[in-house]
Design a protein around this motif. Sequence first.
Motif, PDB file in Angstrom:
ATOM      1  N   ALA A  96       0.839  -1.197   0.000  1.00  0.00           N
ATOM      2  CA  ALA A  96       0.000   0.000   0.000  1.00  0.00           C
ATOM      3  C   ALA A  96       0.872   1.244   0.000  1.00  0.00           C
ATOM      4  N   LEU A  97       0.342   2.341  -0.557  1.00  0.00           N
ATOM      5  CA  LEU A  97       1.157   3.538  -0.748  1.00  0.00           C
ATOM      6  C   LEU A  97       0.374   4.793  -0.388  1.00  0.00           C
ATOM      7  N   VAL A  98       0.968   5.629   0.465  1.00  0.00           N
ATOM      8  CA  VAL A  98       0.419   6.940   0.809  1.00  0.00           C
ATOM      9  C   VAL A  98       1.344   7.994   0.226  1.00  0.00           C
ATOM     10  N   ILE A  99       0.788   8.917  -0.566  1.00  0.00           N
ATOM     11  CA  ILE A  99       1.602   9.881  -1.306  1.00  0.00           C
ATOM     12  C   ILE A  99       1.252  11.302  -0.896  1.00  0.00           C
ATOM     13  N   GLY A 100       2.267  12.038  -0.452  1.00  0.00           N
ATOM     14  CA  GLY A 100       2.109  13.448  -0.134  1.00  0.00           C
ATOM     15  C   GLY A 100       2.913  14.343  -1.051  1.00  0.00           C
ATOM     16  N   THR A 101       3.532  13.761  -2.082  1.00  0.00           N
ATOM     17  CA  THR A 101       4.324  14.519  -3.047  1.00  0.00           C
ATOM     18  C   THR A 101       3.438  15.510  -3.804  1.00  0.00           C
TER      19      THR A 101
END
Length: 268
Positions: A96-101
């Motif tokens: 799973a991936l959480v992206i704040g970029t």
Amino acid sequence: MGDVRIGILGCGGRMGRQLLAGVMDTPGAQLAGGSERPGSAVVGQDLGVLAGREALGRSAVDTPAVIFADSDLVIDFTLPRATALHAGLAAEHGTALVIGTTGLLEEHLAELERAAQTVPVLRAANMSLGVTLLMELVRQAAAKLDEAYDIEVLEMHHRHKVDAPSGTALALGEAAAEGRNVDLDDASVRVRDGQTGPRPAGTIGFATLRGGDVAGDHSVIFAAEGERLELGHRASSRQVFVQGALKAALWLQGKPAGLYSMRDVLEL
């Protein structure tokens, strides 16, 4: 179920170091590892020390694939091109991936959407819970107030920020455009200089300020003849982004493949 093993990409940056500490302090989370770009002075340093804590005996690496292999979920606050590559690694490893970029372009977003067909991916221009609620309020205000109310988005960030307008400002503009049922690309005005003439009706303007150590100030102004409505948010610490990212990470764990946002986390 045991603790969620969370890896941090870009662990040597300002946000990355705070995320390391945040994972260490969060019940139900376990720090799986951290990575930085090849050649960074951070590579090889102890993750605990980077977080401002006691040494953990685990060092930052320069191979993000290792972090995806060792983690249940990865948090990414890096750069657009790197984030696009990380999305492919997430799909490859089933992580799973959480992206704040911020500053992602269409080709980068396409990679996120491709990964989301295989794994859960959560992307937010701003992880703050307050900003998430602000976007909803902006959407509702834009839907209720017609073109007699001009919309302006004002943002200020620290001198080191490299993209403008900020991802949050653009997301706020998108919320306003959704409320007005218009396309932001067609309605937005990003630059004013010289003899610009009267303000075109129905446009959504952006103004960008940079300086000092401002973590993030955002305002959306609805200006009409005789009155002005201002909706805003000020972040005095990056810790609000850390808290939001970790809330999103714990929420995302176990979700089916798909593309999610902070609106889903708050059930808006």
